[in-house]
Design a protein around this motif. Structure first.
Motif, PDB file in Angstrom:
ATOM      1  N   SER A 147     -14.516  17.309 -20.695  1.00  0.00           N
ATOM      2  CA  SER A 147     -15.975  17.220 -20.616  1.00  0.00           C
ATOM      3  C   SER A 147     -16.388  16.166 -19.588  1.00  0.00           C
ATOM      4  O   SER A 147     -17.393  16.336 -18.897  1.00  0.00           O
ATOM      5  N   GLY A 148     -15.608  15.100 -19.464  1.00  0.00           N
ATOM      6  CA  GLY A 148     -15.883  14.103 -18.426  1.00  0.00           C
ATOM      7  C   GLY A 148     -15.734  14.698 -17.042  1.00  0.00           C
ATOM      8  O   GLY A 148     -16.532  14.421 -16.147  1.00  0.00           O
ATOM      9  N   CYS A 149     -14.738  15.526 -16.881  1.00  0.00           N
ATOM     10  CA  CYS A 149     -14.513  16.194 -15.596  1.00  0.00           C
ATOM     11  C   CYS A 149     -15.697  17.087 -15.242  1.00  0.00           C
ATOM     12  O   CYS A 149     -16.189  17.057 -14.116  1.00  0.00           O
ATOM     13  N   GLU A 150     -16.145  17.848 -16.206  1.00  0.00           N
ATOM     14  CA  GLU A 150     -17.308  18.709 -15.953  1.00  0.00           C
ATOM     15  C   GLU A 150     -18.539  17.877 -15.635  1.00  0.00           C
ATOM     16  O   GLU A 150     -19.361  18.261 -14.805  1.00  0.00           O
ATOM     17  N   GLY A 151     -18.658  16.725 -16.267  1.00  0.00           N
ATOM     18  CA  GLY A 151     -19.813  15.864 -16.041  1.00  0.00           C
ATOM     19  C   GLY A 151     -19.847  15.242 -14.658  1.00  0.00           C
ATOM     20  O   GLY A 151     -20.920  15.049 -14.094  1.00  0.00           O
ATOM     21  N   VAL A 152     -18.681  14.904 -14.101  1.00  0.00           N
ATOM     22  CA  VAL A 152     -18.654  14.260 -12.782  1.00  0.00           C
ATOM     23  C   VAL A 152     -18.460  15.239 -11.637  1.00  0.00           C
ATOM     24  O   VAL A 152     -18.509  14.845 -10.476  1.00  0.00           O
ATOM     25  N   ALA A 153     -18.253  16.504 -11.923  1.00  0.00           N
ATOM     26  CA  ALA A 153     -17.925  17.487 -10.883  1.00  0.00           C
ATOM     27  C   ALA A 153     -19.075  17.806  -9.942  1.00  0.00           C
ATOM     28  O   ALA A 153     -18.880  18.515  -8.952  1.00  0.00           O
ATOM     29  N   ALA A 154     -20.253  17.302 -10.185  1.00  0.00           N
ATOM     30  CA  ALA A 154     -21.405  17.466  -9.285  1.00  0.00           C
ATOM     31  C   ALA A 154     -21.693  18.919  -8.939  1.00  0.00           C
ATOM     32  O   ALA A 154     -21.984  19.256  -7.804  1.00  0.00           O
ATOM     33  N   GLY A 155     -21.569  19.793  -9.928  1.00  0.00           N
ATOM     34  CA  GLY A 155     -21.890  21.199  -9.712  1.00  0.00           C
ATOM     35  C   GLY A 155     -20.762  22.025  -9.127  1.00  0.00           C
ATOM     36  O   GLY A 155     -20.912  23.230  -8.940  1.00  0.00           O
ATOM     37  N   ALA A 156     -19.632  21.416  -8.829  1.00  0.00           N
ATOM     38  CA  ALA A 156     -18.488  22.162  -8.307  1.00  0.00           C
ATOM     39  C   ALA A 156     -17.849  22.973  -9.433  1.00  0.00           C
ATOM     40  O   ALA A 156     -17.932  22.595 -10.603  1.00  0.00           O
ATOM     41  N   ALA A 157     -17.231  24.051  -9.052  1.00  0.00           N
ATOM     42  CA  ALA A 157     -16.520  24.870 -10.030  1.00  0.00           C
ATOM     43  C   ALA A 157     -15.244  24.152 -10.441  1.00  0.00           C
ATOM     44  O   ALA A 157     -14.374  23.883  -9.618  1.00  0.00           O
ATOM     45  N   VAL A 158     -15.152  23.812 -11.714  1.00  0.00           N
ATOM     46  CA  VAL A 158     -13.963  23.146 -12.248  1.00  0.00           C
ATOM     47  C   VAL A 158     -12.930  24.229 -12.545  1.00  0.00           C
ATOM     48  O   VAL A 158     -13.260  25.263 -13.119  1.00  0.00           O
ATOM     49  N   PRO A 159     -11.670  24.026 -12.151  1.00  0.00           N
ATOM     50  CA  PRO A 159     -10.643  25.049 -12.394  1.00  0.00           C
ATOM     51  C   PRO A 159     -10.487  25.389 -13.871  1.00  0.00           C
ATOM     52  O   PRO A 159     -10.754  24.563 -14.757  1.00  0.00           O
ATOM     53  N   ALA A 160     -10.014  26.583 -14.138  1.00  0.00           N
ATOM     54  CA  ALA A 160      -9.834  27.070 -15.513  1.00  0.00           C
ATOM     55  C   ALA A 160      -8.857  26.207 -16.307  1.00  0.00           C
ATOM     56  O   ALA A 160      -8.948  26.141 -17.537  1.00  0.00           O
ATOM     57  N   GLU A 161      -7.937  25.531 -15.638  1.00  0.00           N
ATOM     58  CA  GLU A 161      -6.972  24.675 -16.335  1.00  0.00           C
ATOM     59  C   GLU A 161      -7.659  23.550 -17.103  1.00  0.00           C
ATOM     60  O   GLU A 161      -7.094  23.003 -18.046  1.00  0.00           O
ATOM     61  N   ASN A 162      -8.880  23.216 -16.712  1.00  0.00           N
ATOM     62  CA  ASN A 162      -9.650  22.212 -17.439  1.00  0.00           C
ATOM     63  C   ASN A 162      -9.877  22.671 -18.883  1.00  0.00           C
ATOM     64  O   ASN A 162      -9.684  21.906 -19.818  1.00  0.00           O
ATOM     65  N   GLY A 163     -10.253  23.923 -19.059  1.00  0.00           N
ATOM     66  CA  GLY A 163     -10.449  24.474 -20.399  1.00  0.00           C
ATOM     67  C   GLY A 163      -9.148  24.613 -21.158  1.00  0.00           C
ATOM     68  O   GLY A 163      -9.096  24.384 -22.366  1.00  0.00           O
ATOM     69  N   GLY A 164      -8.084  24.979 -20.460  1.00  0.00           N
ATOM     70  CA  GLY A 164      -6.778  25.080 -21.098  1.00  0.00           C
ATOM     71  C   GLY A 164      -6.297  23.731 -21.613  1.00  0.00           C
ATOM     72  O   GLY A 164      -5.751  23.628 -22.712  1.00  0.00           O
ATOM     73  N   PHE A 165      -6.529  22.693 -20.808  1.00  0.00           N
ATOM     74  CA  PHE A 165      -6.149  21.359 -21.252  1.00  0.00           C
ATOM     75  C   PHE A 165      -7.000  20.941 -22.446  1.00  0.00           C
ATOM     76  O   PHE A 165      -6.494  20.309 -23.377  1.00  0.00           O
ATOM     77  N   ASP A 166      -8.255  21.287 -22.436  1.00  0.00           N
ATOM     78  CA  ASP A 166      -9.152  20.948 -23.551  1.00  0.00           C
ATOM     79  C   ASP A 166      -8.587  21.482 -24.868  1.00  0.00           C
ATOM     80  O   ASP A 166      -8.479  20.757 -25.862  1.00  0.00           O
TER      81      ASP A 166
END
Length: 183
Positions: A147-166
């Motif tokens: 969730s921190g990654c999504e918050g700082v990504a400044a609107g960039a598409a976060v890779p799907a591995e972010n959800g997998g790690f979650d």
């Protein structure tokens, strides 16, 4: 003749009862994975989610875990591996991003994953050594990286591995938390 039919019927009934007992006995046999995943409470990690995260393929060492601490160490190693994969995907996404603001956001996300991957490697070693309380605390903090990654990504598409790690971090934390109470 009637006696032999009765004897045959009793033999069939006895055989059916033995088979039913063997089948129910086989169904009652559980693994360490079943015991640990079944004890998580199911309100934020269901047994199915636990099994899926820890035993994602039939060649995974999860079924061979001899005891709950070995399964906790496996969960921590899988979380560390997932964090490393997410870190590498975020690095690739940052390198390929043309928009400067989005690239900066992905680099901030990359910093989160770089720290998390190193901390989770330590946690995996600690869990393998039986030091679950410290590993549990690291795992607890790691659950907030996606969730921190999504918050700082400044609107960039976060890779799907972010959800997998979650998902993996949540399961690993639940496993370590459930087992560290006795340590």
């Amino acid at each position: 003749m009637a006696a032999s039919n009765l004897l045959r019927l009793l033999s069939l009934l006895f055989a059916a009862a033995v088979c039913a007992g063997a089948i129910s006995g086989a169904a009652a046999a559980t693994t360490v994975l079943d015991d640990v995943c079944g004890s998580l409470g199911g309100y934020y990690v269901t047994p199915d989610a636990c099994h899926s995260a820890l035993c994602h393929d039939p060649f995974s060492p999860c079924a061979a875990a001899l005891d709950a601490p070995a399964l906790a160490a496996l969960a921590a190693r899988l979380a560390a591996a997932n964090a490393t994969a997410a870190r590498d995907s975020v690095a690739a996404a940052a390198a390929g991003e043309a928009d400067a603001a989005k690239q900066a956001g992905l680099r901030a996300c990359l910093q989160l994953y770089t720290g998390a991957a190193a901390a989770l490697e330590w946690a995996a070693g600690s869990a393998a050594a039986g030091r679950l309380p410290g590993a549990r605390e690291v795992m607890d903090a790691a659950r907030y990286v996606p969730s921190g990654c999504e918050g700082v990504a400044a609107g960039a598409a976060v890779p799907a591995e972010n959800g997998g790690f979650d998902a993996m971090a949540t399961v690993a934390h639940a496993v370590l938390a459930s087992l560290s109470k006795g340590y």
